[in-house]
Design a protein around this motif. Structure first.
Motif, PDB file in Angstrom:
ATOM      1  N   LEU A   1       0.741  -1.267  -0.002  1.00 44.65           N
ATOM      2  CA  LEU A   1      -0.373  -0.049  -0.132  1.00 44.65           C
ATOM      3  C   LEU A   1       0.423   0.924   0.098  1.00 44.65           C
ATOM      4  CD1 LEU A   1      -2.696  -0.986   2.594  1.00 44.65           C
ATOM      5  CD2 LEU A   1      -3.002  -1.435   0.410  1.00 44.65           C
ATOM      6  N   GLY A   2       0.375   2.289  -0.398  1.00 51.37           N
ATOM      7  CA  GLY A   2       1.191   3.633  -0.927  1.00 51.37           C
ATOM      8  C   GLY A   2       0.086   4.837  -0.471  1.00 51.37           C
ATOM      9  N   GLU A   3       0.491   5.773  -0.330  1.00 53.75           N
ATOM     10  CA  GLU A   3      -0.536   7.261  -0.359  1.00 53.75           C
ATOM     11  C   GLU A   3      -0.588   7.852  -1.754  1.00 53.75           C
ATOM     12  OE1 GLU A   3       0.558  10.220   3.150  1.00 53.75           O
ATOM     13  OE2 GLU A   3       2.362   9.603   3.500  1.00 53.75           O
ATOM     14  N   SER A   4      -1.372   7.816  -2.274  1.00 55.38           N
ATOM     15  CA  SER A   4      -1.893   8.845  -3.057  1.00 55.38           C
ATOM     16  C   SER A   4      -1.596  10.015  -3.720  1.00 55.38           C
ATOM     17  CB  SER A   4      -3.230   8.309  -3.708  1.00 55.38           C
ATOM     18  OG  SER A   4      -3.704   8.967  -4.882  1.00 55.38           O
ATOM     19  N   GLU A   5      -0.627  10.188  -5.036  1.00 53.58           N
ATOM     20  CA  GLU A   5       0.276  11.491  -4.923  1.00 53.58           C
ATOM     21  C   GLU A   5      -0.564  12.154  -5.335  1.00 53.58           C
ATOM     22  OE1 GLU A   5       3.210   9.822  -7.743  1.00 53.58           O
ATOM     23  OE2 GLU A   5       4.755   8.932  -6.033  1.00 53.58           O
ATOM     24  N   ASP A   6      -1.650  11.539  -6.014  1.00 49.63           N
ATOM     25  CA  ASP A   6      -2.554  12.704  -7.002  1.00 49.63           C
ATOM     26  C   ASP A   6      -3.561  12.944  -6.153  1.00 49.63           C
ATOM     27  OD1 ASP A   6      -1.273  12.303  -8.932  1.00 49.63           O
ATOM     28  OD2 ASP A   6      -2.436  10.434  -9.768  1.00 49.63           O
ATOM     29  N   MET A   7      -3.930  12.186  -4.842  1.00 47.74           N
ATOM     30  CA  MET A   7      -5.016  12.874  -4.562  1.00 47.74           C
ATOM     31  C   MET A   7      -4.089  12.289  -2.510  1.00 47.74           C
ATOM     32  SD  MET A   7      -8.453  10.315  -5.840  1.00 47.74           S
ATOM     33  CE  MET A   7      -7.573   8.982  -6.566  1.00 47.74           C
ATOM     34  N   PRO A   8      -4.171  13.442  -2.216  1.00 50.40           N
ATOM     35  CA  PRO A   8      -3.597  13.490  -0.365  1.00 50.40           C
ATOM     36  C   PRO A   8      -4.793  12.904   0.454  1.00 50.40           C
ATOM     37  CG  PRO A   8      -3.389  15.412  -1.828  1.00 50.40           C
ATOM     38  CD  PRO A   8      -4.476  14.706  -3.073  1.00 50.40           C
ATOM     39  N   GLY A   9      -3.352  12.150   1.256  1.00 52.00           N
ATOM     40  CA  GLY A   9      -4.755  11.680   1.859  1.00 52.00           C
ATOM     41  C   GLY A   9      -5.921  10.214   2.019  1.00 52.00           C
ATOM     42  N   LEU A  10      -5.393  10.203   0.871  1.00 51.86           N
ATOM     43  CA  LEU A  10      -6.177   8.435   0.210  1.00 51.86           C
ATOM     44  C   LEU A  10      -4.723   7.057   0.315  1.00 51.86           C
ATOM     45  CD1 LEU A  10      -8.489   9.819  -2.362  1.00 51.86           C
ATOM     46  CD2 LEU A  10      -9.095   8.906  -0.106  1.00 51.86           C
ATOM     47  N   THR A  11      -4.741   5.958   0.462  1.00 53.14           N
ATOM     48  CA  THR A  11      -4.173   5.116   0.494  1.00 53.14           C
ATOM     49  C   THR A  11      -4.362   4.482  -0.718  1.00 53.14           C
ATOM     50  OG1 THR A  11      -3.782   5.269   3.185  1.00 53.14           O
ATOM     51  CG2 THR A  11      -3.551   2.725   1.923  1.00 53.14           C
ATOM     52  N   MET A  12      -3.712   4.089  -2.067  1.00 46.88           N
ATOM     53  CA  MET A  12      -3.686   3.032  -2.558  1.00 46.88           C
ATOM     54  C   MET A  12      -2.907   1.889  -2.176  1.00 46.88           C
ATOM     55  SD  MET A  12      -5.149   5.847  -4.888  1.00 46.88           S
ATOM     56  CE  MET A  12      -5.165   5.454  -6.531  1.00 46.88           C
ATOM     57  N   VAL A  13      -3.653   1.181  -3.461  1.00 45.44           N
ATOM     58  CA  VAL A  13      -2.758  -0.340  -3.760  1.00 45.44           C
ATOM     59  C   VAL A  13      -1.914   0.445  -4.415  1.00 45.44           C
ATOM     60  CG1 VAL A  13      -3.066  -2.982  -4.272  1.00 45.44           C
ATOM     61  CG2 VAL A  13      -5.103  -1.986  -2.972  1.00 45.44           C
ATOM     62  N   ASP A  14      -0.365  -0.694  -4.541  1.00 46.35           N
ATOM     63  CA  ASP A  14       0.612   0.229  -4.907  1.00 46.35           C
ATOM     64  C   ASP A  14       1.211  -1.414  -5.984  1.00 46.35           C
ATOM     65  OD1 ASP A  14       0.831   2.702  -5.052  1.00 46.35           O
ATOM     66  OD2 ASP A  14       2.105   2.800  -3.666  1.00 46.35           O
ATOM     67  N   GLU A  15       0.915  -2.489  -5.227  1.00 44.97           N
ATOM     68  CA  GLU A  15       1.583  -3.987  -5.667  1.00 44.97           C
ATOM     69  C   GLU A  15       1.097  -4.730  -5.357  1.00 44.97           C
ATOM     70  OE1 GLU A  15       5.838  -4.574  -5.917  1.00 44.97           O
ATOM     71  OE2 GLU A  15       6.198  -2.753  -6.060  1.00 44.97           O
ATOM     72  N   VAL A  16       0.720  -5.855  -6.115  1.00 50.08           N
ATOM     73  CA  VAL A  16      -0.113  -7.300  -5.555  1.00 50.08           C
ATOM     74  C   VAL A  16       0.946  -8.196  -5.821  1.00 50.08           C
ATOM     75  CG1 VAL A  16      -2.451  -8.357  -5.622  1.00 50.08           C
ATOM     76  CG2 VAL A  16      -2.504  -6.309  -6.037  1.00 50.08           C
ATOM     77  N   SER A  17       0.918  -9.052  -4.761  1.00 47.07           N
ATOM     78  CA  SER A  17       1.885 -10.247  -4.785  1.00 47.07           C
ATOM     79  C   SER A  17       0.875 -11.257  -5.546  1.00 47.07           C
ATOM     80  CB  SER A  17       2.339 -11.030  -3.482  1.00 47.07           C
ATOM     81  OG  SER A  17       3.231  -9.624  -2.748  1.00 47.07           O
ATOM     82  N   LYS A  18       2.042 -11.637  -7.012  1.00 45.02           N
ATOM     83  CA  LYS A  18       1.632 -12.800  -7.935  1.00 45.02           C
ATOM     84  C   LYS A  18       1.038 -14.294  -6.517  1.00 45.02           C
ATOM     85  CE  LYS A  18       1.642 -14.381 -11.770  1.00 45.02           C
ATOM     86  NZ  LYS A  18      -0.383 -14.113 -11.624  1.00 45.02           N
ATOM     87  N   GLY A  19      -0.174 -14.431  -6.837  1.00 50.50           N
ATOM     88  CA  GLY A  19      -0.716 -15.622  -5.846  1.00 50.50           C
ATOM     89  C   GLY A  19      -1.019 -15.010  -3.973  1.00 50.50           C
ATOM     90  N   GLY A  20      -0.616 -14.482  -4.000  1.00 50.25           N
ATOM     91  CA  GLY A  20      -0.998 -13.749  -2.235  1.00 50.25           C
ATOM     92  C   GLY A  20      -2.358 -13.655  -2.042  1.00 50.25           C
ATOM     93  N   ASN A  21      -2.658 -13.347  -1.154  1.00 53.76           N
ATOM     94  CA  ASN A  21      -3.945 -13.533  -0.276  1.00 53.76           C
ATOM     95  C   ASN A  21      -4.621 -12.662  -1.197  1.00 53.76           C
ATOM     96  OD1 ASN A  21      -3.694 -15.655   0.950  1.00 53.76           O
ATOM     97  ND2 ASN A  21      -3.298 -15.261   3.156  1.00 53.76           N
ATOM     98  N   GLY A  22      -4.174 -11.511  -1.339  1.00 54.67           N
ATOM     99  CA  GLY A  22      -5.384  -9.736  -1.995  1.00 54.67           C
ATOM    100  C   GLY A  22      -5.297 -10.008  -3.402  1.00 54.67           C
ATOM    101  N   GLU A  23      -4.367 -11.110  -3.766  1.00 53.14           N
ATOM    102  CA  GLU A  23      -4.470 -11.037  -5.161  1.00 53.14           C
ATOM    103  C   GLU A  23      -5.908 -12.670  -5.710  1.00 53.14           C
ATOM    104  OE1 GLU A  23      -2.298 -12.002  -9.547  1.00 53.14           O
ATOM    105  OE2 GLU A  23      -2.655 -13.857  -7.828  1.00 53.14           O
ATOM    106  N   ILE A  24      -6.086 -13.101  -4.844  1.00 54.07           N
ATOM    107  CA  ILE A  24      -6.765 -14.952  -4.617  1.00 54.07           C
ATOM    108  C   ILE A  24      -8.083 -13.689  -4.195  1.00 54.07           C
ATOM    109  CG2 ILE A  24      -7.422 -16.552  -3.318  1.00 54.07           C
ATOM    110  CD1 ILE A  24      -4.685 -17.569  -2.983  1.00 54.07           C
TER     111      ILE A  24
END
Length: 200
Positions: free
Chosen positions: A93-116
């Motif tokens: 996760l990371g802070e949004s550069e375009d929208m301050p104060g919002l948290t974005m998903v920057d990367e999703v691990s292949k085969g990880g629980n988030g991707e599944i």
């Protein structure tokens, strides 16, 4: 003759009244139909920008309620999606550069629980479950000078506008859940060109 003339006038008046009543009924029906259409459209928008999530009440009970999340993507079409995944999520996760104060998903691990679970890069994380330990004690115990017993409670945590470090602590606090339940993530996702409304 006068009686015939009066009868004709009365008949004409009856027809005018019936015509007026019919127009009135048609207008009422049209207004009802328009109101129903507006209500249907409003409900469709609400469904698009809301999610059913467990909300902890003051007495410690949890109730599933539909909660509204006003859209944060201003220029694009988006919708709210809810996912459940066990830790580790396999997300960066990371802070949004375009929208301050919002948290974005920057990367999703292949085969990880988030991707599944279905989480994607670019999703805005709007809310998640978080665990908090509180001291619970009967009133008599507190009056006698006791401090009570620790109890861990799980609640929904609104991420919008929260400091990034606090968001990360909230996500990782799910490790303390005594029931070991999966993390609930509420995200806002941009609608892609090949998605149509039926997929939402």
């Amino acid at each position: 003759n006068v009686a015939e003339e009066l009868r004709k006038k009365a008949e004409k008046l009856r027809k005018e009244v019936a015509s007026f009543q019919q127009e009135k009924d048609e207008t009422i029906q049209a207004e009802k139909k328009a109101a129903e259409q507006i209500k249907t459209e409003e409900e469709a928008i609400r469904q698009k920008y809301s999610a059913e999530i467990p909300i902890m009440k003051g007495d410690g009970s949890t109730v599933v309620e539909r909660i509204d999340f006003p859209p944060r993507f201003k220029s694009e079409d988006s919708y709210i999606e809810t996912f459940e995944a066990p830790l580790p999520l396999g997300l960066i996760l990371g802070e949004s550069e375009d929208m301050p104060g919002l948290t974005m998903v920057d990367e999703v691990s292949k085969g990880g629980n988030g991707e599944i679970a279905g989480v994607k890069v670019g999703d805005i994380v709007r809310a998640c479950t978080a665990c908090q330990t509180i001291m619970k004690a009967p009133t008599w115990q507190l009056m006698a000078g006791g401090i009570g017993m620790p109890e861990t409670r799980r609640m929904m945590y609104n991420i919008d506008g929260r400091p990034f470090e606090e968001v990360m602590e909230a996500v990782s606090s799910n490790r303390m859940d005594p029931e070991g339940r999966p993390v609930i993530l509420v995200v806002e996702r941009k609608k892609t060109v090949n998605e149509d409304d039926t997929d939402i």
